[in-house]
Design a protein around this motif. Structure first.
Motif, short mmCIF file in Angstrom:
data_model
loop_
_atom_site.label_atom_id
_atom_site.label_comp_id
_atom_site.label_asym_id
_atom_site.label_seq_id
_atom_site.Cartn_x
_atom_site.Cartn_y
_atom_site.Cartn_z
N TRP A 393 0.87 -1.17 0.00
CA TRP A 393 0.00 0.00 0.00
C TRP A 393 0.91 1.22 0.00
CZ3 TRP A 393 -0.49 2.67 5.04
CH2 TRP A 393 -1.24 3.85 4.95
N ALA A 394 0.63 2.17 -0.89
CA ALA A 394 1.46 3.38 -0.93
C ALA A 394 0.56 4.60 -0.93
CB ALA A 394 2.36 3.37 -2.16
N THR A 395 1.11 5.72 -0.48
CA THR A 395 0.37 6.99 -0.48
C THR A 395 1.03 7.96 -1.46
OG1 THR A 395 1.73 7.87 1.31
CG2 THR A 395 -0.30 6.73 1.95
N ASP A 396 0.35 9.06 -1.72
CA ASP A 396 0.95 10.11 -2.53
C ASP A 396 2.19 10.64 -1.82
OD1 ASP A 396 -0.97 10.04 -4.58
OD2 ASP A 396 -2.38 11.16 -3.33
N ASP A 397 3.11 11.17 -2.62
CA ASP A 397 4.40 11.60 -2.05
C ASP A 397 4.27 12.57 -0.89
OD1 ASP A 397 5.78 10.01 -3.78
OD2 ASP A 397 6.06 11.59 -5.29
N ASP A 398 3.28 13.47 -0.98
CA ASP A 398 3.19 14.48 0.08
C ASP A 398 2.25 14.04 1.21
OD1 ASP A 398 0.95 14.56 -1.39
OD2 ASP A 398 1.01 16.70 -1.89
N TYR A 399 1.77 12.83 1.14
CA TYR A 399 0.86 12.33 2.18
C TYR A 399 1.65 11.44 3.14
CZ TYR A 399 -3.88 11.83 3.91
OH TYR A 399 -5.02 11.92 4.67
N LYS A 400 2.22 12.04 4.16
CA LYS A 400 3.20 11.33 4.98
C LYS A 400 2.66 10.74 6.28
CE LYS A 400 6.57 14.42 3.03
NZ LYS A 400 7.41 15.60 3.25
N THR A 401 1.49 11.20 6.70
CA THR A 401 0.95 10.68 7.97
C THR A 401 -0.47 10.15 7.78
OG1 THR A 401 0.33 12.95 8.52
CG2 THR A 401 2.36 12.14 9.48
N PRO A 402 -0.59 9.11 6.96
CA PRO A 402 -1.91 8.54 6.69
C PRO A 402 -2.39 7.67 7.84
CG PRO A 402 -0.25 7.20 5.66
CD PRO A 402 0.49 8.33 6.33
N ASP A 403 -3.64 7.25 7.77
CA ASP A 403 -4.07 6.21 8.70
C ASP A 403 -4.88 5.13 7.98
OD1 ASP A 403 -5.99 8.78 10.13
OD2 ASP A 403 -6.83 7.25 8.81
N LEU A 404 -4.94 4.01 8.66
CA LEU A 404 -5.66 2.84 8.13
C LEU A 404 -6.71 2.46 9.15
CD1 LEU A 404 -2.71 0.39 7.34
CD2 LEU A 404 -4.17 1.47 5.62
N VAL A 405 -7.92 2.23 8.68
CA VAL A 405 -8.94 1.72 9.60
C VAL A 405 -9.27 0.29 9.16
CG1 VAL A 405 -11.29 1.94 10.45
CG2 VAL A 405 -9.89 3.99 10.13
N ILE A 406 -9.05 -0.63 10.08
CA ILE A 406 -9.27 -2.04 9.79
C ILE A 406 -10.57 -2.47 10.47
CG2 ILE A 406 -8.27 -4.36 9.95
CD1 ILE A 406 -5.52 -2.88 10.32
N ASP A 407 -11.58 -2.73 9.68
CA ASP A 407 -12.90 -3.08 10.23
C ASP A 407 -13.11 -4.59 10.07
OD1 ASP A 407 -15.53 -3.55 10.78
OD2 ASP A 407 -16.30 -1.85 9.62
N MET A 408 -13.13 -5.29 11.19
CA MET A 408 -13.20 -6.76 11.15
C MET A 408 -14.63 -7.30 11.13
SD MET A 408 -9.93 -7.63 13.57
CE MET A 408 -10.31 -6.46 14.86
N ASN A 409 -15.62 -6.41 10.91
CA ASN A 409 -17.01 -6.85 10.78
C ASN A 409 -17.72 -7.16 12.07
OD1 ASN A 409 -18.24 -6.87 8.21
ND2 ASN A 409 -16.63 -8.30 7.57
N GLN A 410 -16.99 -7.69 13.01
CA GLN A 410 -17.56 -7.96 14.33
C GLN A 410 -16.42 -7.92 15.34
OE1 GLN A 410 -18.41 -12.23 14.91
NE2 GLN A 410 -18.29 -12.36 12.68
N PRO A 411 -16.73 -7.72 16.60
CA PRO A 411 -15.66 -7.62 17.60
C PRO A 411 -14.79 -8.88 17.62
CG PRO A 411 -17.76 -6.93 18.53
CD PRO A 411 -18.07 -7.54 17.19
N LYS A 412 -13.47 -8.65 17.68
CA LYS A 412 -12.52 -9.78 17.74
C LYS A 412 -11.55 -9.51 18.88
CE LYS A 412 -13.80 -12.14 14.12
NZ LYS A 412 -13.55 -12.11 12.71
N THR A 413 -11.05 -10.60 19.45
CA THR A 413 -10.08 -10.47 20.55
C THR A 413 -8.67 -10.75 20.03
OG1 THR A 413 -11.78 -11.13 22.11
CG2 THR A 413 -9.51 -11.31 22.88
#
Ligand code: FUL
Ligand code: CA
Length: 491
Positions: A393-413
């Protein structure tokens, strides 16, 4: 009106150009790993085997005067050792072909103090060959350690010995196939047998061995795949301790520092305080190897016990989990086998690794990134969970502090989160944070620094949540991240 059309065309043209430009891969950042180093990173955990007459003397450092006849394993079985290592998740073995006592485990032409003078296989044996073949048979990498310090050799300390040492390397480099590592320890000089002189010999380890020419003219030419290990590299640096632990922050990049009074950095004079952490923006890609014996000593001693699988797992988190490598010392006993306790500990450790990382909870999750390079699916988040280090996964050159949201569909431990950078493009991330969804908001559960080849975050206690957010909080350049994982430690 015409002007407006031209303006509009220009704007859309420049937007398109920007998009197209963004589709070229991100530019590499800083020092980069070589192909041989990438192969070394993939190995992650490997073993270092110490087995010489010193085993039969119940010592850690043989003086160089043991009778070759003591080297008489009654039940030597290279395959038993290789299979035990493999069950422990190790992917390679480095054999100490000659330790400080000077006894060569192969029938070398360079010294009489070698395996052909022992009862092993009636003087016809070659233990380097047996280990090499067993390792390759089971898909393990193979490398050698040939100690520069030789307490048996009468020539040690003179220029003549350097020729002997280089000839030994030449034999090891030409007769046993492609090697993953050429391992060079830093213990040099002191007292020894030295052909009967029984005295103390000191050498200047910054000049005596002439490492530059040995490694340039022999190692690189005869074994281009071999990662050269010493306290300051060239390919892999010593972590600076024998505890198996890298710095909490570990930069794979490193600039060896010249010792006081010298203007070049040479092996044997490492800047040890910096070794566990390395240098952000160091001149060379030179990741740390964390070496540690499975038992207390590097050689087998009947009164010692192997580390527990839990302890090994902890060392794994503190070495491989910090982007470094773990080199685990394996010590065959006097039979020439790994003791049953060692076999059991390795097996349970291997099973724990296997079970823990079998199910990546992020794999079937929906992963949304705050930015994807040029909106191009080639750099999309699906690359983070495909188990392939070459996609990222890559971002644009000037986008240095991205975030990722990982949605697992239901609560997981879970209690483990892993990240990996696409290190072919350098070590980019300087800091990150992990949050979990709580009610309508987020709760920060971890902050970290370097990532590199791998970062394993072990939470102090399991957490249950449906969404995990990973924020890159500091980086000089855009992202190139190849893997992300969420796991639950297997007990
Ligand atoms: C050190 C040596 O002095 C130890 O005996 C052992 O071989 C360890 C792996 O490296 O430098
Ligand atoms: Ca990938």
């Amino acid at each position: 009106m015409k002007k407006l059309v031209v303006l509009f065309a220009l704007i859309s043209y420049s937007l398109l150009a920007q998009r197209l430009l963004a589709q070229v891969p991100p530019k590499p950042y800083g020092a980069l790993p070589s192909e041989r180093q990438l192969t070394w990173h993939d190995m992650e955990v490997y073993g270092l085997i110490h087995f010489t007459p010193t085993t039969y003397e119940d010592k850690e450092w043989g003086y160089g005067d043991a009778d070759p006849k003591v080297f008489n394993p009654t039940d030597f079985d290279a395959e038993q050792i290789v299979l035990a290592a493999k069950a422990g998740g190790l992917r390679g073995l480095v054999l100490v072909a000659k330790h400080h006592d000077g006894f060569a485990l192969w029938p070398t032409k360079t010294t009489d103090y070698n395996i052909s003078k022992s009862p092993f296989r009636n003087g016809k044996g070659d233990m380097v060959r047996e280990f090499e073949q067993a390792a390759r048979k089971h898909g393990m990498q193979f490398g050698v350690y040939c100690s520069p310090w030789d307490r048996n050799s009468a020539a040690y300390g003179s220029p003549e010995y350097i020729k002997i040492y280089r000839d030994q390397l030449k034999e090891l480099y030409t007769n046993y196939g492609p090697l993953i590592m050429s391992w060079h320890d830093g213990a040099n000089g002191g007292d020894g047998y030295y052909g009967g002189a029984r005295e103390k010999r000191s050498i200047d380890n910054t000049t005596y061995y002439g490492w530059d020419s040995t490694w340039t003219n022999l190692t690189r030419k005869l074994q281009p795949t071999a990662n050269i290990f010493s306290d300051i590299g060239w390919d892999v640096r010593w972590v600076g301790n024998e505890k198996g632990i890298a710095g909490e922050t570990h930069w794979a990049t490193f600039t060896p520092q010249p010792p006081a009074g010298k203007n070049v950095a040479v092996p044997g004079q490492a800047n040890y305080p910096d070794s566990p952490i390395g240098h952000r923006d160091g001149k060379y890609w030179m990741p740390a190897e964390c070496d540690v014996p499975l038992r207390k000593g590097w050689f087998y001693h009947p009164n010692e016990k192997p580390r527990s699988p839990e302890e090994l797992f902890d060392l794994y988190l503190k070495s491989v989990g910090r982007g470094a490598g773990l080199d685990l010392g394996l010590a065959p006993d006097t039979r020439g086998k790994l003791h049953e306790d060692d076999v059991a500990s390795l097996k349970t450790f291997g099973e724990k690794l296997q079970k823990t990382f079998a199910t990546n909870l992020a794999q079937s999750a929906f992963i949304r990134a705050s930015n994807v390079r040029g909106f191009n699916s080639r750099y999309g988040t699906k690359n983070l969970v495909d188990g392939n280090k070459n996609t990222y996964w890559a971002t644009d050159d000037d986008y240095k502090t991205p975030d990722l949201v990982i949605d697992m569909n239901q609560p997981k431990t879970f209690d483990i989160i892993t990240l990996g950078e696409h290190i072919k493009l350098g070590q980019r991330i300087e800091a990150f944070a992990v949050d979990v969804q709580e009610g309508d908001g987020w709760k920060e559960i971890h902050t970290g620094t370097s990532v590199g080849a791998k970062r394993i975050v072990k939470l102090p206690a399991p957490v249950t949540a449906q969404k995990v957010r990973i924020r890159i909080t500091k980086s000089p350049v855009g992202m190139a991240m190849s893997e992300v994982g969420i796991y639950k430690e297997a007990m």
